[in-house]
Scaffold this active site. Structure first.
Site, PDB file in Angstrom:
ATOM      1  N   ASP A  98     -11.572  10.085 118.578  1.00  0.00           N
ATOM      2  CA  ASP A  98     -11.606   8.643 118.798  1.00  0.00           C
ATOM      3  C   ASP A  98     -11.293   8.361 120.263  1.00  0.00           C
ATOM      4  OD1 ASP A  98     -11.673   5.921 118.014  1.00  0.00           O
ATOM      5  OD2 ASP A  98      -9.497   5.906 118.167  1.00  0.00           O
ATOM      6  N   THR A 131     -15.447   2.708 121.089  1.00  0.00           N
ATOM      7  CA  THR A 131     -14.535   2.897 122.212  1.00  0.00           C
ATOM      8  C   THR A 131     -15.034   3.989 123.151  1.00  0.00           C
ATOM      9  OG1 THR A 131     -13.256   4.357 120.797  1.00  0.00           O
ATOM     10  CG2 THR A 131     -12.489   2.120 121.028  1.00  0.00           C
ATOM     11  N   THR A 132     -15.680   4.999 122.598  1.00  0.00           N
ATOM     12  CA  THR A 132     -16.215   6.048 123.457  1.00  0.00           C
ATOM     13  C   THR A 132     -17.466   5.547 124.174  1.00  0.00           C
ATOM     14  OG1 THR A 132     -15.451   7.631 121.822  1.00  0.00           O
ATOM     15  CG2 THR A 132     -16.883   8.461 123.524  1.00  0.00           C
ATOM     16  N   ASP A 424     -11.416   2.521 111.677  1.00  0.00           N
ATOM     17  CA  ASP A 424     -12.576   2.101 112.478  1.00  0.00           C
ATOM     18  C   ASP A 424     -13.660   1.544 111.578  1.00  0.00           C
ATOM     19  OD1 ASP A 424     -11.238   2.963 114.640  1.00  0.00           O
ATOM     20  OD2 ASP A 424     -12.673   4.501 115.266  1.00  0.00           O
TER      21      ASP A 424
END
Ligand SMILES: *[C@@H]1O[C@H](CO)[C@@H](O)[C@H](O)[C@H]1NC(C)=O
Length: 567
Positions: A98, A131-132, A424
């Protein structure tokens, strides 16, 4: 690369006090001026630091690109994981892919890197996923910007080109979005597909069908409230991931008091936070002098009497279950048992809060006015076994949407990562229930946006077009990285994708099971529109912000003032 110690590329600054002082003859004015012109004037307080123009920009680029490179190997369904070892004495170990978790854990000293870390945190808080992607996209934009600056294109021109590109990309994404909000069946399918897509890049990928269904069920129970607080996740070591399940009710990982009923129906619950431990004398800092043990017993009796009164006041609420945040000692426990009331002690703070939420009660600490106290209700309380442990199960709670996900797994790391992945997925699904539009994943949306931006660049005269083309290139880097991570020939695949999109096949993306390109609408690689849009906008904004920097000024470190001056 000195990612964590700051990039030390700064011009040599000679301290001002080092100009040559010749003894005997005082310096003439012109001599002072001459020596000053050799040594740069330092206008900042000693210890403060400045990086200018090229150096500042370089250090920003290096920091941001390094952050992108750090997380990009985790992108996509075949991304790799990272092990993070905590700095504490135990050196806690986290295995994760994550982006936000990784970036939160590393300490960075580079200001541009910090901006990207903050951005990924915001993405995590606001939409829960991507998020990545957002970090990688911002870093790729800056990588492109570095090349443009080397070609002597001014940052302001790049920025204005990027802004137009962002607008075009956003519009294209909006037009490509599909909305099944009015079609119950299709929308549920969408949710399931989104859930599967989100989970496929995470630890749960091998059981993604199981967990995708679980997450959708949990979120659909919430109905319109969208309050993820009502979904409680319990992690229990043992078993395997596939044994995880959704429980329609609330589970509390505590014990029921001795000799008290283990099963109750139609329960009135008093949730409280009060001290129930005065059956033993525990008066600190005060001294009681007595002349015989009989007196001690007397005091103890008095304390007991008080406790008995308190329990009686509690029982007046007409309850059959009492849940306390603090400990309940033996004597009150006996009293509750005698009254046939179930008493649960030491339900920690989050446990009590959540219980109050789902049973519709309020946390109380005074018991003088039973009529003012809001009790919690549920249909049934019983003990259940999970693995080796007994837990207390509340079913038919007032807040019907509440449910518990019980995660099972072989190690604590697996459980923790499973919880993050599930979180998530839940976030994204809760978002999608509110904003029902969806887009396709697997690099499809990025290719679609890149095409529109390239088209715009072709129609734009002037240098801005170069900036737009670089924006499109950065967008195309996402499918490239996804393919690279899976070990496929990314150049070939992305070229095929590009050709397909040029022909108007706008649902084509990467099929990472077979290493080919494929139709995302058939494969069901769906993502939330909201998440994708947020990735685009945040990345563009953060990259622009970093590009605007032409000066980095660092305050002097705060000095400790010594107690006694040596002079
Ligand atoms: C969901 O995915 C399946 C394939 O797994 C696909 O056949 C279906 O069309 C998708 N549903 C929607 C609404 O896109």
């Amino acid at each position: 690369m000195h990612l964590c110690s700051g990039v030390s590329l700064r011009s040599c600054v000679t301290p001002i006090c080092s100009f040559p002082v010749r003894a005997r003859r005082p310096l003439s004015n012109s001599e002072i001026m001459a020596s000053l012109s050799m040594a740069p004037v330092n206008i900042f307080r000693q210890g403060a630091d400045e990086e200018k123009a090229e150096t500042a920009r370089l250090s920003s680029f290096i920091g941001a690109i390094a952050i992108g490179d750090l997380v990009k190997s985790t992108l996509g369904p075949k991304g790799m994981d990272k092990i993070l070892i905590g700095g504490g004495r135990e050196g806690s170990v986290t295995v994760t892919n994550d982006g936000a978790t990784i970036l939160k854990a590393i300490g960075v000293d580079n200001p541009a890197a910090k901006v990207l870390v903050d951005m990924s945190k915001t993405q995590d808080d606001e939409v829960g996923d991507g998020t990545t992607s957002v970090t990688v996209l911002a870093a790729e934009l800056l990588r492109e910007a570095e090349l443009l600056i080397a070609k002597k294109i001014h940052p302001q021109i790049i920025i204005s080109g990027w802004r137009k590109a962002t607008q075009a990309a956003r519009q294209a994404l909006k037009e490509a979005a599909v909305d099944h909000g009015n079609d119950q069946v299709k929308f549920q399918e969408d949710l399931l597909n989104i859930s599967r897509t989100t989970l496929s890049s995470k630890l749960l990928t091998h059981h993604k069908d199981h967990f995708a269904k679980l997450a959708v069920e949990a979120v659909l129970r919430l109905k319109s409230s969208g309050n993820l607080e009502a979904i409680h996740v319990i992690k229990k070591l043992g078993g395997s991931l596939i044994d995880s399940y959704l429980d329609e009710g609330f589970l509390l990982d505590k014990k029921i008091g001795v000799n008290q009923p283990k099963r109750l129906e139609n329960v009135n619950i008093l949730i409280s936070n009060t001290g129930m431990d005065t059956d033993k004398i525990k008066i600190f800092g005060s001294r009681v002098r007595v002349d015989s043990t009989a007196k001690v017993a007397e005091i103890e009796m008095a304390e007991k009497e008080k406790m008995k009164e308190k329990v009686e006041r509690i029982l007046k609420h007409g309850i059959n279950c009492f849940i306390n945040r603090q400990l309940i000692y033996n004597y009150p426990e006996q009293l509750f048992a005698a009254a046939g009331v179930m008493a649960i002690e030491h339900a920690d703070f989050s446990g009590v809060e959540r219980l109050a939420l789902v049973t519709g009660g309020e946390i109380t600490s005074t018991f003088d006015h039973p009529e003012l106290v809001k009790l919690g209700h549920c249909k049934l309380i019983e003990e259940v076994m999970i693995g080796e442990d007994t837990l207390i199960h509340f079913s038919g709670v007032a807040m019907g949407e509440a449910c518990t996900v019980v995660l099972r797994g072989a190690t604590q790391q697996i459980l923790d990562e499973a919880e993050r992945s599930l979180h998530d997925a839940l976030c994204v699904l809760a978002q999608t229930v509110k904003e029902t539009r969806t887009v396709y994943g697997g690099g499809c949306s990025e290719m679609l946006m890149a095409k529109v931006v390239t088209d715009l660049a072709l129609r734009t005269p002037g240098k801005e077009a170069v900036a737009m083309e670089s924006f499109a290139k950065a967008l195309r880097m996402l499918p490239t990285i996804i393919a690279d991570n899976a070990g496929y020939d990314s150049a070939d695949l992305v070229a095929q994708l590009r050709a397909a999109h040029q022909e108007g096949k706008t649902t084509m993306g990467l099929n990472m099971n077979q290493g080919t390109i494929g139709d995302m609408s058939e494969m069901g690689v769906t993502e939330s529109f909201q998440v994708k849009r947020q990735v685009l906008l945040s990345a563009a904004e953060a990259a622009e912000m970093i590009l605007r920097v032409d000066n980095i000024i660092k305050a002097a470190p705060r000095k400790r003032v010594p107690d006694h001056h040596p002079c």
